[in-house]
Structures are given as structure tokens and as C-alpha cells.
Design an enzyme around this catalytic site. Structure first.
Site, mmCIF file in Angstrom:
data_model
loop_
_atom_site.group_PDB
_atom_site.id
_atom_site.type_symbol
_atom_site.label_atom_id
_atom_site.label_comp_id
_atom_site.label_asym_id
_atom_site.label_seq_id
_atom_site.Cartn_x
_atom_site.Cartn_y
_atom_site.Cartn_z
ATOM 1 N N ARG A 35 0.833 -1.211 0.000
ATOM 2 C CA ARG A 35 0.000 0.000 0.000
ATOM 3 C C ARG A 35 0.867 1.260 0.000
ATOM 4 N NH1 ARG A 35 -1.744 -3.352 3.885
ATOM 5 N NH2 ARG A 35 -0.976 -1.989 5.566
ATOM 6 N N CYS A 92 2.288 20.558 -11.121
ATOM 7 C CA CYS A 92 0.816 20.511 -11.198
ATOM 8 C C CYS A 92 0.343 19.077 -10.954
ATOM 9 C CB CYS A 92 0.351 21.019 -12.560
ATOM 10 S SG CYS A 92 0.739 22.756 -12.868
ATOM 11 N N ARG A 103 -2.741 19.340 -8.354
ATOM 12 C CA ARG A 103 -3.154 20.469 -7.526
ATOM 13 C C ARG A 103 -3.972 21.476 -8.318
ATOM 14 N NH1 ARG A 103 -0.540 24.948 -8.988
ATOM 15 N NH2 ARG A 103 1.467 24.737 -10.043
ATOM 16 N N SER A 104 -3.691 21.614 -9.626
ATOM 17 C CA SER A 104 -4.312 22.653 -10.436
ATOM 18 C C SER A 104 -4.263 22.245 -11.897
ATOM 19 C CB SER A 104 -3.554 23.974 -10.235
ATOM 20 O OG SER A 104 -4.071 24.994 -11.065
ATOM 21 N N ASP A 125 -5.487 23.768 -15.974
ATOM 22 C CA ASP A 125 -6.170 24.513 -17.022
ATOM 23 C C ASP A 125 -6.844 23.459 -17.894
ATOM 24 O OD1 ASP A 125 -6.815 25.709 -19.445
ATOM 25 O OD2 ASP A 125 -4.927 26.794 -19.639
ATOM 26 N N ASN A 145 -2.873 15.307 -19.858
ATOM 27 C CA ASN A 145 -2.482 14.575 -18.652
ATOM 28 C C ASN A 145 -3.162 13.216 -18.566
ATOM 29 O OD1 ASN A 145 -2.475 17.703 -16.925
ATOM 30 N ND2 ASN A 145 -0.673 16.535 -17.505
ATOM 31 N N HIS A 192 -9.932 24.439 -13.573
ATOM 32 C CA HIS A 192 -10.469 25.747 -13.910
ATOM 33 C C HIS A 192 -10.470 25.998 -15.414
ATOM 34 C CE1 HIS A 192 -6.134 26.055 -12.951
ATOM 35 N NE2 HIS A 192 -6.080 26.795 -14.052
ATOM 36 N N ILE A 193 -11.396 26.860 -15.827
ATOM 37 C CA ILE A 193 -11.496 27.325 -17.205
ATOM 38 C C ILE A 193 -11.303 28.832 -17.189
ATOM 39 C CG2 ILE A 193 -13.009 27.591 -19.208
ATOM 40 C CD1 ILE A 193 -14.448 25.012 -18.273
ATOM 41 N N TYR A 194 -10.288 29.299 -17.914
ATOM 42 C CA TYR A 194 -10.028 30.738 -17.964
ATOM 43 C C TYR A 194 -11.085 31.452 -18.792
ATOM 44 C CZ TYR A 194 -5.415 29.913 -15.933
ATOM 45 O OH TYR A 194 -4.394 29.573 -15.086
#
Length: 238
Positions: A95, A115, A139-140, A142, A150, A180-182
């Protein structure tokens, strides 16, 4: 907002069909980080990291650099990738099979904080076959620019690691803490989601490759990958 997506890699390969994802460049960056363990853009064929590199081509102590640092374990010295490969072979039901790029000690010397920063691997057994599952923590992100990039990268990674470990790729879970979307992408997203999804392509990986470090970009390809027209010139922000 937080997003969690699940993909069963035994059923299909999750390449986006609403626009094209360049699998060759995805895999090239994946191998740059996980196989070459490089932090220099001169080892990368695409130019996606050019804006963050210094005059010598380095992005600092980020990404591949972190995976290549060796650590002392009871079994010997391993970097993070070799530790994963060792455990998948010798202790697949552990594990504790995971990697992390988010090293607070080195953040100050990274051109960009990681990221997609953590992979956790889990092995199950189904009908006598070992199945490799993985969770990618990010973590973040676009969403328009990087989401399917990814997804494809780490789906390929699971297939590669499974193949060299005598397993099959199973479930891939992708957790994004801040998806998020810019504002500058809104019209492009609206256009894209009007398109009807097309059938998923089939992923092929050269079955002759038995060592993770022998994989090349040419060992991975898609069959029957049909997409809607590409959306180009997407403005990138940090």
C-alpha cells in the site's frame, strides 16, 4: 472546483475526440519526466516548456529532477521510479507504491511548482491476473489546455508499467483539486462541447518492450483515432 474522473483502461483508451490530443508529444513529455528524469528542455522534442526554462534550458529542481533523486531504503538506494518498478515486481500488493514531485525543500528552485504531482499505485488480482490501478493527484489544471494531455500521459504510463511488470492496466483515477477554465477559453469550450463524441481509439504499445527504460515514443500509437477539427492557438496562462 475539485474534479474526480475514473477511466477503466481495460475497456477503452480515454483520448479526447472533441479535438485532437497529440499522443506523440504527450508520451515524449511523459518519458522526459519518468524515464529520462530530465529537467532540461533540450531533452524534449516539443516546445511546451520553453517559456519556463532558463538560458541553459533547465526548469530547475522540478518534475524529472525529483524522480531521479536517489533515496536510501532498507533494500538499497533507489530513485522514485526505480522504487515503483522494484515494488511492482517484488511486493505488488504493498500500500506504499507511490511517487511525489511536490518537495517543499526544493520549491524555491523550481521554474514552476508541479501541477500533476503524485501517483499512487494499487494492484488487485482478478481471475488470476494482476491488475495495475493508479491515482493521479493534481493540484491545479487549465482544463482546456491540459486535461486530456495529462489523462493520456498517465493512462499510457499505467499501460507501460503494467506491461513490464507482467500485469494489465486497470482503473485510472484522476483527481484535480482546482480544475479551472479561464475566461479567455469560455468561447472555445462552448464550441467544443457542441460536438458529438466519436468512438474511442485503440491504444497499441509495442509488446516486445519488457524494460521500462527501453520504451520510445515510437512504441506507442493509436488506431482509429478520429477527432473533430483541432482547436488551435489556445492562450496559455499560469
Amino acid at each position: 472546483f475539485c474534479v474526480v474522473n475514473r477511466y477503466d483502461l481495460r475497456k477503452e483508451f480515454p483520448a479526447l475526440t472533441l479535438r485532437k490530443t497529440n499522443l506523440k508529444n504527450c508520451v515524449d513529455e511523459l518519458l522526459w519526466i519518468w524515464q529520462k528524469k530530465s529537467n532540461n528542455i533540450h531533452d524534449l522534442r516539443s516546445h511546451i516548456w520553453d517559456s519556463w526554462a532558463d538560458e541553459e534550458g533547465s526548469i530547475g529542481t522540478a518534475y524529472g529532477y525529483q524522480l531521479g533523486v536517489k533515496h536510501q531504503y532498507k533494500e538499497g538506494m533507489f530513485d522514485q521510479v526505480d522504487r515503483v518498478l522494484y515494488d511492482l515486481k517484488h511486493n505488488p500488493f504493498s500500500r506504499r507504491i507511490m511517487t511525489s514531485l511536490y518537495n517543499h525543500h526544493d520549491l524555491h528552485s523550481m521554474a514552476l511548482y508541479p501541477c500533476a504531482y503524485s501517483m499512487t499505485f494499487n494492484v488487485t488480482q482478478e481471475d488470476g491476473q494482476l491488475v495495475l490501478n493508479g491515482i493521479l493527484n493534481q493540484r491545479s489544471q487549465d482544463v482546456l489546455t491540459a486535461n486530456n494531455w495529462n489523462v493520456c500521459q498517465y493512462a499510457v504510463l499505467l499501460h507501460m508499467l503494467a506491461q513490464v511488470s507482467g500485469m494489465v492496466a486497470g482503473e485510472f483515477v484522476h483527481v484535480i483539486a482546482d480544475a479551472h477554465i479561464y475566461d479567455r477559453h469560455v468561447d472555445l469550450i462552448k464550441e467544443m462541447i457542441t460536438r458529438e463524441p466519436l468512438p474511442a481509439p485503440k491504444l497499441h504499445i509495442n509488446p516486445e518492450v519488457k524494460d521500462f527504460y527501453d520504451f520510445t515514443v515510437e512504441d506507442v500509437w493509436l488506431e482509429d483515432y478520429e477527432t473533430h477539427p483541432q482547436i488551435k492557438n489556445i492562450p496559455v496562462a499560469i
